[in-house]
Scaffold this active site. Structure first.
Site, PDB file in Angstrom:
ATOM      1  N   ARG A 159      20.405  84.925  47.076  1.00  0.00           N
ATOM      2  CA  ARG A 159      20.596  86.356  47.350  1.00  0.00           C
ATOM      3  C   ARG A 159      20.845  86.545  48.840  1.00  0.00           C
ATOM      4  O   ARG A 159      20.044  87.116  49.567  1.00  0.00           O
ATOM      5  CB  ARG A 159      19.413  87.124  46.822  1.00  0.00           C
ATOM      6  CG  ARG A 159      19.424  87.007  45.314  1.00  0.00           C
ATOM      7  CD  ARG A 159      18.658  88.032  44.631  1.00  0.00           C
ATOM      8  NE  ARG A 159      19.446  88.592  43.544  1.00  0.00           N
ATOM      9  CZ  ARG A 159      18.949  89.363  42.607  1.00  0.00           C
ATOM     10  NH1 ARG A 159      17.703  89.682  42.618  1.00  0.00           N
ATOM     11  NH2 ARG A 159      19.736  89.842  41.662  1.00  0.00           N
ATOM     12  N   GLN A 199      26.809  87.637  47.899  1.00  0.00           N
ATOM     13  CA  GLN A 199      26.697  88.935  47.231  1.00  0.00           C
ATOM     14  C   GLN A 199      27.840  89.201  46.236  1.00  0.00           C
ATOM     15  O   GLN A 199      27.619  89.710  45.154  1.00  0.00           O
ATOM     16  CB  GLN A 199      26.664  90.038  48.286  1.00  0.00           C
ATOM     17  CG  GLN A 199      25.629  91.074  47.978  1.00  0.00           C
ATOM     18  CD  GLN A 199      25.251  91.894  49.200  1.00  0.00           C
ATOM     19  OE1 GLN A 199      25.800  91.722  50.283  1.00  0.00           O
ATOM     20  NE2 GLN A 199      24.321  92.798  49.030  1.00  0.00           N
ATOM     21  N   ASP A 250      27.228  87.588  42.781  1.00  0.00           N
ATOM     22  CA  ASP A 250      25.915  87.810  42.171  1.00  0.00           C
ATOM     23  C   ASP A 250      26.038  88.486  40.805  1.00  0.00           C
ATOM     24  O   ASP A 250      25.996  89.702  40.667  1.00  0.00           O
ATOM     25  CB  ASP A 250      25.086  88.658  43.148  1.00  0.00           C
ATOM     26  CG  ASP A 250      23.674  88.866  42.669  1.00  0.00           C
ATOM     27  OD1 ASP A 250      23.343  88.453  41.545  1.00  0.00           O
ATOM     28  OD2 ASP A 250      22.889  89.469  43.424  1.00  0.00           O
ATOM     29  N   SER A 297      23.092  90.730  39.474  1.00  0.00           N
ATOM     30  CA  SER A 297      23.116  92.115  39.954  1.00  0.00           C
ATOM     31  C   SER A 297      24.161  92.936  39.203  1.00  0.00           C
ATOM     32  O   SER A 297      23.931  94.098  38.872  1.00  0.00           O
ATOM     33  CB  SER A 297      23.420  92.176  41.455  1.00  0.00           C
ATOM     34  OG  SER A 297      22.323  91.704  42.178  1.00  0.00           O
ATOM     35  N   TYR A 318      12.422  88.739  45.264  1.00  0.00           N
ATOM     36  CA  TYR A 318      11.931  89.053  43.916  1.00  0.00           C
ATOM     37  C   TYR A 318      10.472  89.481  43.951  1.00  0.00           C
ATOM     38  O   TYR A 318       9.704  89.017  44.804  1.00  0.00           O
ATOM     39  CB  TYR A 318      12.046  87.822  43.011  1.00  0.00           C
ATOM     40  CG  TYR A 318      13.459  87.459  42.623  1.00  0.00           C
ATOM     41  CD1 TYR A 318      14.149  88.217  41.694  1.00  0.00           C
ATOM     42  CD2 TYR A 318      14.085  86.359  43.189  1.00  0.00           C
ATOM     43  CE1 TYR A 318      15.439  87.883  41.330  1.00  0.00           C
ATOM     44  CE2 TYR A 318      15.382  86.017  42.824  1.00  0.00           C
ATOM     45  CZ  TYR A 318      16.053  86.788  41.893  1.00  0.00           C
ATOM     46  OH  TYR A 318      17.327  86.457  41.538  1.00  0.00           O
TER      47      TYR A 318
HETATM   48  P1  NAD Z   1      14.222  91.722  38.963  1.00  0.00           P
HETATM   49  O1  NAD Z   1      15.162  91.977  37.848  1.00  0.00           O
HETATM   50  O2  NAD Z   1      13.745  90.328  39.208  1.00  0.00           O
HETATM   51  O3  NAD Z   1      12.901  92.622  38.762  1.00  0.00           O
HETATM   52  C1  NAD Z   1      12.972  94.014  38.613  1.00  0.00           C
HETATM   53  C2  NAD Z   1      11.901  94.682  39.426  1.00  0.00           C
HETATM   54  O4  NAD Z   1      10.637  94.551  38.784  1.00  0.00           O
HETATM   55  C3  NAD Z   1      11.706  94.128  40.845  1.00  0.00           C
HETATM   56  O5  NAD Z   1      11.957  95.144  41.770  1.00  0.00           O
HETATM   57  C4  NAD Z   1      10.240  93.689  40.860  1.00  0.00           C
HETATM   58  O6  NAD Z   1       9.602  93.930  42.108  1.00  0.00           O
HETATM   59  C5  NAD Z   1       9.651  94.585  39.796  1.00  0.00           C
HETATM   60  N1  NAD Z   1       8.340  94.143  39.273  1.00  0.00           N
HETATM   61  C6  NAD Z   1       7.925  92.903  38.943  1.00  0.00           C
HETATM   62  N2  NAD Z   1       6.643  92.937  38.523  1.00  0.00           N
HETATM   63  C7  NAD Z   1       6.238  94.236  38.591  1.00  0.00           C
HETATM   64  C8  NAD Z   1       5.020  94.898  38.291  1.00  0.00           C
HETATM   65  N3  NAD Z   1       3.943  94.247  37.842  1.00  0.00           N
HETATM   66  N4  NAD Z   1       4.967  96.236  38.480  1.00  0.00           N
HETATM   67  C9  NAD Z   1       6.047  96.927  38.942  1.00  0.00           C
HETATM   68  N5  NAD Z   1       7.219  96.355  39.234  1.00  0.00           N
HETATM   69  C10 NAD Z   1       7.309  95.019  39.066  1.00  0.00           C
HETATM   70  O7  NAD Z   1      14.782  92.323  40.306  1.00  0.00           O
HETATM   71  P2  NAD Z   1      16.284  92.298  40.848  1.00  0.00           P
HETATM   72  O8  NAD Z   1      17.047  93.411  40.296  1.00  0.00           O
HETATM   73  O9  NAD Z   1      16.784  90.927  40.647  1.00  0.00           O
HETATM   74  O10 NAD Z   1      16.051  92.578  42.386  1.00  0.00           O
HETATM   75  C11 NAD Z   1      15.045  91.914  43.141  1.00  0.00           C
HETATM   76  C12 NAD Z   1      15.264  92.170  44.628  1.00  0.00           C
HETATM   77  O11 NAD Z   1      16.393  91.449  45.114  1.00  0.00           O
HETATM   78  C13 NAD Z   1      15.506  93.617  45.003  1.00  0.00           C
HETATM   79  O12 NAD Z   1      14.886  93.861  46.227  1.00  0.00           O
HETATM   80  C14 NAD Z   1      16.987  93.679  45.182  1.00  0.00           C
HETATM   81  O13 NAD Z   1      17.401  94.751  45.991  1.00  0.00           O
HETATM   82  C15 NAD Z   1      17.218  92.344  45.843  1.00  0.00           C
HETATM   83  N6  NAD Z   1      18.616  91.906  45.742  1.00  0.00           N
HETATM   84  C16 NAD Z   1      19.226  91.402  46.863  1.00  0.00           C
HETATM   85  C17 NAD Z   1      20.544  90.960  46.803  1.00  0.00           C
HETATM   86  C18 NAD Z   1      21.225  90.414  48.017  1.00  0.00           C
HETATM   87  O14 NAD Z   1      20.694  90.498  49.095  1.00  0.00           O
HETATM   88  N7  NAD Z   1      22.376  89.816  47.870  1.00  0.00           N
HETATM   89  C19 NAD Z   1      21.230  91.033  45.610  1.00  0.00           C
HETATM   90  C20 NAD Z   1      20.593  91.535  44.481  1.00  0.00           C
HETATM   91  C21 NAD Z   1      19.258  91.963  44.564  1.00  0.00           C
END
Ligand code: NAD
Length: 392
Positions: free
Chosen positions: A128, A133, A136, A139, A235
Site C-alpha cells: 500500500r 496505488q 491496488d 481498493s 490495516y
Molecule cells: P480492511 O478492508 O482491511 O478493513 C476495513 C476496516 O475495518 C479497517 O479500517 C479496519 O481498521 C477496520 N476494523 C478492523 N477491526 C475492527 C474492529 N474491531 N472494530 C472496528 N473497525 C475495525 O481495510 P482497507 O479498506 O483495506 O483499508 C485499510 C487502510 O489502508 C485504510 O487506512 C486505507 O485508507 C488504507 N489504504 C491505503 C492505500 C495506499 O496508501 N495506497 C490504499 C488502500 C487503502
C-alpha cells in the site's frame, strides 16, 4: 508476450480481468491479448469490442491457457474453490498467473498452485504505497462493494433515506451506521450521504476520524482504545476478546438507534470480529437492515449467513458475498486498469523484471518454480523461510 484472458468460472461471476479499453496500452508495450470467447459478455464487453481494440478471440479455455505466457483472472483457483481446480492442469511451469489468489487462505490449495510450477502473483499482496496505488485491486473492489452495499440496503429498507418536507408531512432521514472505515466503509459513507441519510461511522483506528468528518459523517467515539490499532501497512489489527466484548457493549446503543448498519470490519488473515450480536439485532427496530460486507470472512454480525439474506427479529441481514461482481462493468474496468499498471511494471522489453529490483514484484509474487516464495505468506503458513527468496 501473450496475455490470456479466460472466462471467469466462479458461479455468478460477471467480471472479466481485462476490458477492451486497456488493450491498446498493452499493445504499445508489446503485449498481445487473447480472450476466451464470451469472457466479457456478462460485464457488458462482447467479443467484437475486444476485436475492435486488437485482441484475438479464442474458442475455449484450454486454448487460451495454452497460448498465454501470462494468464490474468479475477478469481484464481484459491478464490474459486467451486470451479477453479479445473484450471490446475492447464497451468504450466514458467507461465505467469495474476489474480485474486487468497494468499492468506488454504495452505493446501496454495501448494497445489505452486506445484504446477506457475509464477503466480496475488493482487491482494499489493503493497500500500503511493507507487502501487494504481495497481491496488483490493481498493478498487472495496470501492465498488461499499457503494453497492448502500444501494442494496436502501432498497431493502421500508423507509427512504433523505429527509423530505412534503404536503403530507415531514419525513425524517434514515440513520446509517458504518462499522469499519477502510476503503469500502468510506465509499459507503459517501454513498449514503449522497442519498440523504444521516451517517455515523466507527473504526478502531482513531486516524479515520477526520476522513469520516470530511465526508459529512459523524465519527462515533467509544471510550476504549485499541492497542496498536493500525499496523505498518495501514490495516486494522486483531484485538483480544476482552476488547471485542467491550466494543459490543458500547456499540449496542448506537446500533439500536440505526435504521441501516453496514459492517466492513476485517483484519487481514483473521476471521472477522463479531461486533453485532443476536441480542443487538433484537434491539433494532423491525424493518432495519444490516449489510455485512465481512460475510465472506465469517461476518461481523452473529446472525449473518454468508451468501444469504435472512430476516431475524424483523431485521433483514444481508450476507451477500463477492459483492463487487454485482457491478461487473465498472468493477472489471477498475480491475483491468489495476492489472495493466501492474503488467507494465512487471515486464520490461518482453522479459519479467527480477523481483529483487522492485518491492511491488517481490511482495506480490506468491509461487515460483514449484514453491510458495512469498516471505509474508510463508510466515503466515508457518513454513520455513527460503534462503534465496526475492533475489531472482
Ligand atoms: P480492511 O478492508 O482491511 O478493513 C476495513 C476496516 O475495518 C479497517 O479500517 C479496519 O481498521 C477496520 N476494523 C478492523 N477491526 C475492527 C474492529 N474491531 N472494530 C472496528 N473497525 C475495525 O481495510 P482497507 O479498506 O483495506 O483499508 C485499510 C487502510 O489502508 C485504510 O487506512 C486505507 O485508507 C488504507 N489504504 C491505503 C492505500 C495506499 O496508501 N495506497 C490504499 C488502500 C487503502
Amino acid at each position: 508476450m501473450i496475455i490470456g484472458v479466460p472466462k471467469e468460472s466462479y458461479p455468478g461471476e460477471g467480471r472479466v480481468a481485462l476490458v477492451p479499453a486497456v488493450i491498446p496500452n498493452l499493445a504499445k508495450a508489446g503485449f498481445q491479448v487473447v480472450v476466451e470467447t464470451g469472457a466479457g459478455e456478462l460485464a457488458g464487453y462482447p467479443n467484437a469490442t475486444y476485436v475492435d481494440k486488437g485482441a484475438k478471440i479464442l474458442p475455449d479455455r484450454a486454448t487460451v491457457f495454452a497460448a498465454a505466457d501470462i494468464v490474468v483472472q479475477v478469481l484464481g483457483y484459491s478464490s474459486n474453490e467451486v470451479a477453479g481446480k479445473a484450471d490446475l492442469p492447464l497451468l504450466r511451469r514458467g507461465q505467469v498467473l495474476i489474480a485474486f489468489l487468497q494468499p492468506l487462505g488454504s495452505a493446501e490449495v496454495l501448494q497445489q498452485i505452486a506445484r504446477t510450477g506457475v509464477t503466480s502473483f496475488a493482487v491482494e499482496l499489493m503493497p500500500r504505497t503511493t507507487r502501487a496505488q494504481s495497481m491496488d485491486a483490493l481498493s478498487s473492489m472495496a470501492t465498488i462493494s461499499g457503494y453497492k452495499a448502500v444501494l442494496v440496503a436502501a432498497d431493502a429498507l421500508p423507509r427512504i433515506f433523505p429527509m423530505m418536507t412534503t404536503a403530507a408531512g415531514t419525513i425524517t432521514p434514515a440513520r446509517v451506521l458504518i462499522i469499519g472505515v477502510g476503503v469500502a466503509g468510506l465509499q459507503a459513507i459517501a454513498t449514503a450521504r449522497r442519498l440523504g441519510a444521516v451517517v455515523s461511522a466507527y473504526d478502531l483506528r482513531p486516524a479515520v476520524k477526520e476522513q469520516v468528518q470530511s465526508l459529512g459523517g459523524r465519527f462515533v467515539e467509544l471510550p476504549i482504545e485499541a492497542k496498536n490499532a493500525q499496523d505498518a501497512r495501514g490495516y486494522g489489527t486483531a484485538q483480544d476478546e476482552a476488547f471485542y466484548a467491550k466494543q459490543r457493549e458500547l456499540l449496542g446503543r448506537v446500533i439500536a438507534e440505526s435504521d441501516v448498519v453496514i459492517t466492513t470490519a476485517v483484519v487481514p488473515g483473521k476471521k472477522a470480529p463479531v461486533l453485532v450480536t443476536a441480542e443487538m439485532v433484537k434491539g433494532m427496530a423491525p424493518g432495519s437492515v444490516i449489510f455485512d460486507l465481512a460475510a465472506e470472512r465469517g461476518g461481523n454480525c452473529e446472525l449473518t449467513r454468508p451468501g444469504e439474506t435472512v430476516i431475524e427479529h424483523g431485521v433483514t441481514i444481508i450476507g451477500r458475498t463477492n459483492v463487487a461482481a454485482e457491478v461487473p462493468y465498472h468493477a472489471s474496468q477498475m480491475y483491468a486498469r489495476n492489472l495493466t499498471s501492474f503488467l507494465l511494471n512487471l515486464v520490461k522489453d518482453g522479459k519479467m523484471r527480477p523481483s529483487a529490483e522492485d518491492d511491488i514484484i517481490r511482495e506480490t509474487m506468491l509461487t515460483r518454480d514449484g514453491e510458495i516464495v512469498n516471505a509474508r505468506v510463508r510466515e503466515f503458513l508457518a513454513l520455513p523461510a527460503l534462503a534465496a527468496q526475492g533475489t531472482t
